[in-house]
Design an enzyme around this catalytic site. Structure first.
Site, PDB file in Angstrom:
ATOM      1  N   ASP A 100    -144.072  82.052  48.252  1.00  0.00           N
ATOM      2  CA  ASP A 100    -142.718  82.043  47.686  1.00  0.00           C
ATOM      3  C   ASP A 100    -141.839  82.996  48.488  1.00  0.00           C
ATOM      4  OD1 ASP A 100    -141.960  81.040  44.512  1.00  0.00           O
ATOM      5  OD2 ASP A 100    -140.473  82.240  45.591  1.00  0.00           O
TER       6      ASP A 100
ATOM      7  N   TYR B 246    -128.512  67.115  44.114  1.00  0.00           N
ATOM      8  CA  TYR B 246    -129.924  67.303  43.725  1.00  0.00           C
ATOM      9  C   TYR B 246    -130.635  65.946  43.715  1.00  0.00           C
ATOM     10  CZ  TYR B 246    -133.895  68.819  40.806  1.00  0.00           C
ATOM     11  OH  TYR B 246    -135.164  69.097  40.321  1.00  0.00           O
TER      12      TYR B 246
ATOM     13  N   THR C 131    -138.466  76.132  32.385  1.00  0.00           N
ATOM     14  CA  THR C 131    -138.675  77.127  33.451  1.00  0.00           C
ATOM     15  C   THR C 131    -137.367  77.859  33.730  1.00  0.00           C
ATOM     16  OG1 THR C 131    -137.962  75.682  35.244  1.00  0.00           O
ATOM     17  CG2 THR C 131    -140.288  75.542  34.633  1.00  0.00           C
TER      18      THR C 131
HETATM   19  N1  NAD Z   1    -137.643  72.613  35.568  1.00  0.00           N
HETATM   20  C1  NAD Z   1    -137.313  71.332  35.534  1.00  0.00           C
HETATM   21  O1  NAD Z   1    -136.746  70.835  34.550  1.00  0.00           O
HETATM   22  C2  NAD Z   1    -137.646  70.430  36.702  1.00  0.00           C
HETATM   23  C3  NAD Z   1    -137.522  69.038  36.519  1.00  0.00           C
HETATM   24  C4  NAD Z   1    -137.817  68.188  37.590  1.00  0.00           C
HETATM   25  C5  NAD Z   1    -138.235  68.716  38.805  1.00  0.00           C
HETATM   26  N2  NAD Z   1    -138.345  70.064  38.951  1.00  0.00           N
HETATM   27  C6  NAD Z   1    -138.787  70.540  40.261  1.00  0.00           C
HETATM   28  O2  NAD Z   1    -139.949  71.342  40.106  1.00  0.00           O
HETATM   29  C7  NAD Z   1    -140.010  72.312  41.149  1.00  0.00           C
HETATM   30  C8  NAD Z   1    -140.257  73.680  40.547  1.00  0.00           C
HETATM   31  O3  NAD Z   1    -139.165  74.008  39.714  1.00  0.00           O
HETATM   32  P1  NAD Z   1    -139.264  75.060  38.506  1.00  0.00           P
HETATM   33  O4  NAD Z   1    -138.606  74.431  37.342  1.00  0.00           O
HETATM   34  O5  NAD Z   1    -140.634  75.608  38.387  1.00  0.00           O
HETATM   35  O6  NAD Z   1    -138.246  76.150  39.066  1.00  0.00           O
HETATM   36  P2  NAD Z   1    -138.321  77.744  39.194  1.00  0.00           P
HETATM   37  O7  NAD Z   1    -136.942  78.156  39.512  1.00  0.00           O
HETATM   38  O8  NAD Z   1    -139.011  78.334  38.013  1.00  0.00           O
HETATM   39  O9  NAD Z   1    -139.268  77.937  40.468  1.00  0.00           O
HETATM   40  C9  NAD Z   1    -138.855  77.600  41.762  1.00  0.00           C
HETATM   41  C10 NAD Z   1    -139.517  78.546  42.739  1.00  0.00           C
HETATM   42  O10 NAD Z   1    -139.149  78.143  44.065  1.00  0.00           O
HETATM   43  C11 NAD Z   1    -138.935  79.326  44.810  1.00  0.00           C
HETATM   44  N3  NAD Z   1    -138.096  79.067  45.961  1.00  0.00           N
HETATM   45  C12 NAD Z   1    -136.766  78.766  45.994  1.00  0.00           C
HETATM   46  N4  NAD Z   1    -136.341  78.677  47.254  1.00  0.00           N
HETATM   47  C13 NAD Z   1    -137.416  78.917  48.054  1.00  0.00           C
HETATM   48  C14 NAD Z   1    -137.613  78.966  49.462  1.00  0.00           C
HETATM   49  N5  NAD Z   1    -136.593  78.789  50.313  1.00  0.00           N
HETATM   50  N6  NAD Z   1    -138.859  79.211  49.916  1.00  0.00           N
HETATM   51  C15 NAD Z   1    -139.888  79.437  49.072  1.00  0.00           C
HETATM   52  N7  NAD Z   1    -139.749  79.428  47.726  1.00  0.00           N
HETATM   53  C16 NAD Z   1    -138.535  79.169  47.237  1.00  0.00           C
HETATM   54  C17 NAD Z   1    -138.263  80.282  43.824  1.00  0.00           C
HETATM   55  O11 NAD Z   1    -138.329  81.640  44.257  1.00  0.00           O
HETATM   56  C18 NAD Z   1    -139.079  80.007  42.559  1.00  0.00           C
HETATM   57  O12 NAD Z   1    -140.199  80.859  42.481  1.00  0.00           O
HETATM   58  C19 NAD Z   1    -138.702  72.185  41.923  1.00  0.00           C
HETATM   59  O13 NAD Z   1    -138.910  71.426  43.094  1.00  0.00           O
HETATM   60  C20 NAD Z   1    -137.798  71.437  40.950  1.00  0.00           C
HETATM   61  O14 NAD Z   1    -136.788  70.720  41.616  1.00  0.00           O
HETATM   62  C21 NAD Z   1    -138.079  70.934  37.934  1.00  0.00           C
END
Ligand code: NAD
Length: 262
Positions: A38, A160, A197
């Site tokens: 991360d 997005y 999250t």
């Molecule tokens: N939470 C939702 O509702 C949801 C729904 C559909 C898809 N997603 C996808 O799931 C994945 C995880 O999301 P989440 O909800 O756990 O979000 P989150 O914000 O809790 O976690 C995302 C993580 O990605 C890291 N990150 C961001 N930019 C980065 C970079 N340049 N290099 C390395 N790490 C980086 C952040 O530091 C964070 O730890 C994402 O791809 C998101 O698009 C989430």
């Protein structure tokens, strides 16, 4: 009893938070050697410490998915320690919303950098490092986290949606190309629905909604009437990473309470 990822070596990006943290933790519980990657180094260290305290094997790695040399350094480290990588989970992602007409190139560039360029660089490095896989090992697995936004459009998330649709089709291309060249690498996309999250906190802030209001809205957003917990998405990741999905490549797994089925 052997775990479902016994002795597998897995890289999980976005491992400091949310879905990535739940996935890294579950993979370690299932016997994997996990590299928790991360940009949030402190968060990755925290997740790693919790995994180790629970008897699992994990290492924290500072990796910015948009940075080419961070990727090659991370794979170098993993291969130095274990000789190979079995699983790449591209979980790191960003969300920015709002009407298309009010958006700007700052939002566009940041979303494209993390959600698309990050997945591209990760897959490219993984293919380079996994392609000479010995025949006695099961196929390697790349899992790219897309979203329900990779299937359907919704208001106020056009950029997005563009990135997540790109992740979905890119995953299919990687799968077909790897098999075409005879590489024993599978690649699939995972499509979470709204998950509780830190990212979702950002969505709520943009919509001016409280978590209670969102929970109420979630009751009508998908047929199951609630948001997901990160562990419910991690179980899907475990299936795609493990040999249980060994005949699955270029495909997609939706974990969305039925959201995209309507
Ligand atoms: N939470 C939702 O509702 C949801 C729904 C559909 C898809 N997603 C996808 O799931 C994945 C995880 O999301 P989440 O909800 O756990 O979000 P989150 O914000 O809790 O976690 C995302 C993580 O990605 C890291 N990150 C961001 N930019 C980065 C970079 N340049 N290099 C390395 N790490 C980086 C952040 O530091 C964070 O730890 C994402 O791809 C998101 O698009 C989430």
């Amino acid at each position: 009893m052997a775990g479902r990822l016994d002795k597998r070596v897995a890289i999980v990006t976005g491992g400091a938070s949310g879905i990535g943290a739940a996935t890294a933790t579950l993979f370690a519980q299932e016997g994997a050697n996990v590299f928790v990657c991360d940009v949030n180094e402190a968060g990755a260290e925290e997740v790693t410490a919790a995994i180790r305290a629970d008897g699992g094997d994990a290492h924290a790695v500072r990796l910015d998915v948009t940075n080419e040399s961070d990727w090659s350094d991370a794979f170098d480290l993993v291969i130095q320690r274990h000789g190979r990588t079995d699983v790449l989970m591209n979980v790191a992602g960003l969300f920015r919303g709002g009407p298309l007409e009010d958006s700007d190139l700052v939002a566009f560039d940041s979303l494209v950098a993390v959600n698309l360029k990050g997945v591209y660089l990760g897959c490219r490095e993984a293919v380079r490092r996994m392609k000479s896989r010995p025949n006695e090992l099961p196929w390697a697995s790349i899992v790219n986290v897309s979203s329900t936004a990779g299937f359907i459009g919704t208001p106020n998330s056009s950029i997005y949606t563009m990135t997540k649709g790109g992740v979905r089709l890119f995953s299919k291309a990687v799968a077909v190309e790897a098999a075409h060249y005879g590489y024993r690498i599978r690649c699939n996309s995972l499509h979470p629905g709204g998950t509780d999250t830190a990212m979702f906190d950002g969505v709520l802030a943009e919509r001016g909604m409280s978590r209670e209001q969102q929970r109420e809205a979630a009751r009508t957003r998908n047929p199951m009437g609630r948001m997901a917990e990160p562990i419910e998405i991690a179980y899907g990741a475990l299936f795609l990473a493990s040999d249980e999905s060994r005949f699955m490549t270029g495909s997609e797994l939706a974990l969305d309470g039925g959201y995209a089925a309507r």
